[in-house]
Scaffold this motif. Structure first.
Motif, PDB file in Angstrom:
ATOM      1  N   TYR A  46       8.246 -22.708  31.506  1.00 50.66           N
ATOM      2  CA  TYR A  46       7.944 -21.923  30.040  1.00 50.66           C
ATOM      3  C   TYR A  46       7.312 -22.837  29.174  1.00 50.66           C
ATOM      4  O   TYR A  46       6.884 -22.230  27.995  1.00 50.66           O
ATOM      5  CB  TYR A  46       9.261 -21.283  29.644  1.00 50.66           C
ATOM      6  N   PHE A  47       7.198 -24.121  29.293  1.00 50.23           N
ATOM      7  CA  PHE A  47       6.756 -24.781  28.374  1.00 50.23           C
ATOM      8  C   PHE A  47       5.981 -25.891  29.186  1.00 50.23           C
ATOM      9  O   PHE A  47       6.335 -26.594  29.884  1.00 50.23           O
ATOM     10  CB  PHE A  47       7.590 -25.473  27.359  1.00 50.23           C
ATOM     11  N   LYS A  48       4.728 -26.396  28.361  1.00 53.05           N
ATOM     12  CA  LYS A  48       3.774 -27.302  28.957  1.00 53.05           C
ATOM     13  C   LYS A  48       3.043 -28.208  27.845  1.00 53.05           C
ATOM     14  O   LYS A  48       2.965 -27.683  26.880  1.00 53.05           O
ATOM     15  CB  LYS A  48       2.657 -26.801  30.055  1.00 53.05           C
ATOM     16  N   ALA A  49       3.301 -29.667  28.108  1.00 55.84           N
ATOM     17  CA  ALA A  49       2.517 -30.491  27.185  1.00 55.84           C
ATOM     18  C   ALA A  49       2.033 -31.562  27.689  1.00 55.84           C
ATOM     19  O   ALA A  49       2.100 -31.859  29.073  1.00 55.84           O
ATOM     20  CB  ALA A  49       3.703 -30.812  26.204  1.00 55.84           C
ATOM     21  N   THR A  50       0.882 -32.335  27.273  1.00 51.63           N
ATOM     22  CA  THR A  50       0.179 -33.160  27.782  1.00 51.63           C
ATOM     23  C   THR A  50      -0.185 -34.248  26.664  1.00 51.63           C
ATOM     24  O   THR A  50      -0.291 -33.933  25.628  1.00 51.63           O
ATOM     25  CB  THR A  50      -1.056 -32.713  28.388  1.00 51.63           C
ATOM     26  N   GLY A  51      -0.446 -35.593  27.059  1.00 50.60           N
ATOM     27  CA  GLY A  51      -0.958 -36.449  25.901  1.00 50.60           C
ATOM     28  C   GLY A  51      -1.802 -37.495  26.690  1.00 50.60           C
ATOM     29  O   GLY A  51      -1.888 -37.550  27.986  1.00 50.60           O
ATOM     30  N   CYS A 113      -1.301 -29.298  16.469  1.00 51.20           N
ATOM     31  CA  CYS A 113      -1.369 -30.684  17.063  1.00 51.20           C
ATOM     32  C   CYS A 113      -2.640 -30.925  17.827  1.00 51.20           C
ATOM     33  O   CYS A 113      -2.998 -29.595  18.482  1.00 51.20           O
ATOM     34  CB  CYS A 113      -0.103 -30.892  18.033  1.00 51.20           C
ATOM     35  N   GLN A 114      -3.373 -31.602  17.634  1.00 53.74           N
ATOM     36  CA  GLN A 114      -4.500 -31.896  18.120  1.00 53.74           C
ATOM     37  C   GLN A 114      -5.007 -32.904  19.268  1.00 53.74           C
ATOM     38  O   GLN A 114      -4.508 -34.049  19.017  1.00 53.74           O
ATOM     39  CB  GLN A 114      -5.828 -31.997  17.183  1.00 53.74           C
ATOM     40  N   ASN A 115      -5.245 -32.577  20.333  1.00 55.85           N
ATOM     41  CA  ASN A 115      -5.302 -33.433  21.422  1.00 55.85           C
ATOM     42  C   ASN A 115      -6.460 -34.418  21.149  1.00 55.85           C
ATOM     43  O   ASN A 115      -7.692 -34.448  20.591  1.00 55.85           O
ATOM     44  CB  ASN A 115      -5.897 -32.605  22.766  1.00 55.85           C
ATOM     45  N   LYS A 125       3.857 -30.178  18.594  1.00 55.89           N
ATOM     46  CA  LYS A 125       3.626 -31.605  18.706  1.00 55.89           C
ATOM     47  C   LYS A 125       4.902 -32.032  19.530  1.00 55.89           C
ATOM     48  O   LYS A 125       6.060 -31.585  19.212  1.00 55.89           O
ATOM     49  CB  LYS A 125       3.816 -32.304  17.250  1.00 55.89           C
ATOM     50  N   VAL A 126       4.536 -32.707  20.344  1.00 57.87           N
ATOM     51  CA  VAL A 126       5.594 -33.379  21.281  1.00 57.87           C
ATOM     52  C   VAL A 126       5.599 -34.797  21.334  1.00 57.87           C
ATOM     53  O   VAL A 126       4.784 -35.610  21.644  1.00 57.87           O
ATOM     54  CB  VAL A 126       5.382 -32.557  22.849  1.00 57.87           C
ATOM     55  N   SER A 127       6.854 -35.228  21.314  1.00 56.60           N
ATOM     56  CA  SER A 127       7.259 -36.752  21.159  1.00 56.60           C
ATOM     57  C   SER A 127       8.388 -36.944  22.123  1.00 56.60           C
ATOM     58  O   SER A 127       9.367 -36.358  22.523  1.00 56.60           O
ATOM     59  CB  SER A 127       7.789 -37.270  19.739  1.00 56.60           C
ATOM     60  N   ILE A 128       7.735 -38.195  23.003  1.00 53.15           N
ATOM     61  CA  ILE A 128       8.761 -38.522  24.066  1.00 53.15           C
ATOM     62  C   ILE A 128       9.276 -40.026  23.993  1.00 53.15           C
ATOM     63  O   ILE A 128       8.355 -40.764  23.753  1.00 53.15           O
ATOM     64  CB  ILE A 128       8.281 -38.047  25.314  1.00 53.15           C
ATOM     65  N   GLY A 143       2.113 -36.183  22.107  1.00 55.54           N
ATOM     66  CA  GLY A 143       1.119 -35.307  22.645  1.00 55.54           C
ATOM     67  C   GLY A 143       1.248 -34.002  22.114  1.00 55.54           C
ATOM     68  O   GLY A 143       1.980 -33.524  20.983  1.00 55.54           O
ATOM     69  N   CYS A 144       0.513 -32.850  22.963  1.00 57.59           N
ATOM     70  CA  CYS A 144       0.490 -31.713  22.270  1.00 57.59           C
ATOM     71  C   CYS A 144       1.142 -30.569  23.439  1.00 57.59           C
ATOM     72  O   CYS A 144       0.675 -30.914  24.346  1.00 57.59           O
ATOM     73  CB  CYS A 144      -0.877 -31.115  21.558  1.00 57.59           C
TER      74      CYS A 144
END
Length: 262
Positions: A46-51, A113-115, A125-128, A143-144
């Protein structure tokens, strides 16, 4: 000699047939498994993110959080999904996860958030911070991402109940209210009972809102319940789908029930 040759040919044909049958069977099984896996992913993620720099991808599902990357030691890591902690003053969720080899802190914030490579704009915005158990320091990456709107919403729905009561055409004008939801684009359009309406969807796991609702300005009869319908739509926070029915609710209870017509 002829009898021996005939027996040899028959045995060879039988072997070839069995081999082809086995190959076809294996191919069918592989295709079936692939289809099953894809269907399973569609139903759970249900959630996807990339960086970028280095490239990485995150998928959050009902049962697993899957992290893949070009980071050495964390090329493919699977965690069990946990309930996130939420910030009090912002739409910010934090997942603290770990397995036998590594741990991670995943933060998802609702902010544009911009790729950095494609320029694509995402709503989160995603921070890991991810760390192998054998390392002393964590790798920090950004990433976003976006939530994947439930594909089952993508349909045309005609109103059956409003605020707990069954509705009739006489409650509106000529026909019952309906909404047509476009899940991938997070938008909807339809008929409110007197005027045409449209707006946007805000979707997160277990959360659905109908926002920015606009309508045409046709004058409506006093007994028309369009205002009640639109107000209920704006008050929606959750949903459920069962037996071709879409039920929209909020903490106070059920607001609207629709029947699938397409």
């Amino acid at each position: 000699m002829k009898k021996y040759l005939i027996l040899l040919i028959i045995a060879s044909l039988a072997c070839n047939c069995k081999s082809k049958s086995s190959i076809n069977s294996n191919a069918k099984e592989t295709n079936s498994n692939t289809h099953s896996e894809n269907k399973s992913e569609d139903n759970t993620i249900y959630f996807k993110a990339t960086g970028n720099e280095p490239f990485w991808e995150l998928k959050i599902g009902k049962e697993q959080i899957i992290f893949t990357s070009l980071i050495k030691g964390n090329e493919s890591t699977v965690f069990s999904t946990v309930k996130p902690s939420r910030a009090m003053d912002a739409n910010l969720k934090t997942y603290n996860v770990k397995n036998e080899k590594s741990s991670a802190v995943i933060s998802i914030q609702q902010i544009e958030c911009q790729n950095s490579m494609s320029g694509l704009i995402s709503p989160y915005k995603v921070s890991i911070e991810i760390k192998n158990n054998t390392d002393s320091n964590a790798q920090k990456i950004d990433g976003c991402g976006k939530y994947i709107t439930d594909y089952r919403l993508h349909d045309i729905w005609v109103l059956e109940e409003l605020n707990g009561y069954k509705v009739f055409i006489s409650d509106f004008q000529k026909e019952l209210p309906r909404i047509e939801i476009h899940a991938e684009e997070n938008r909807f359009m339809g008929f409110g009972g007197c005027n045409s309406i449209n707006g946007s969807l805000f979707f997160e796991k277990d959360l659905l809102r109908f926002n920015n609702i606009t309508s045409t300005l046709m004058a409506c009869p006093e007994n028309n319940k369009e205002d009640q319908f639109v107000k209920a739509l704006q008050s929606t926070t959750t949903y459920s789908i069962k037996d071709n029915r879409l039920t929209l609710s909020n903490p106070s209870g059920k607001l609207l029930i629709f029947k699938k017509v397409d």
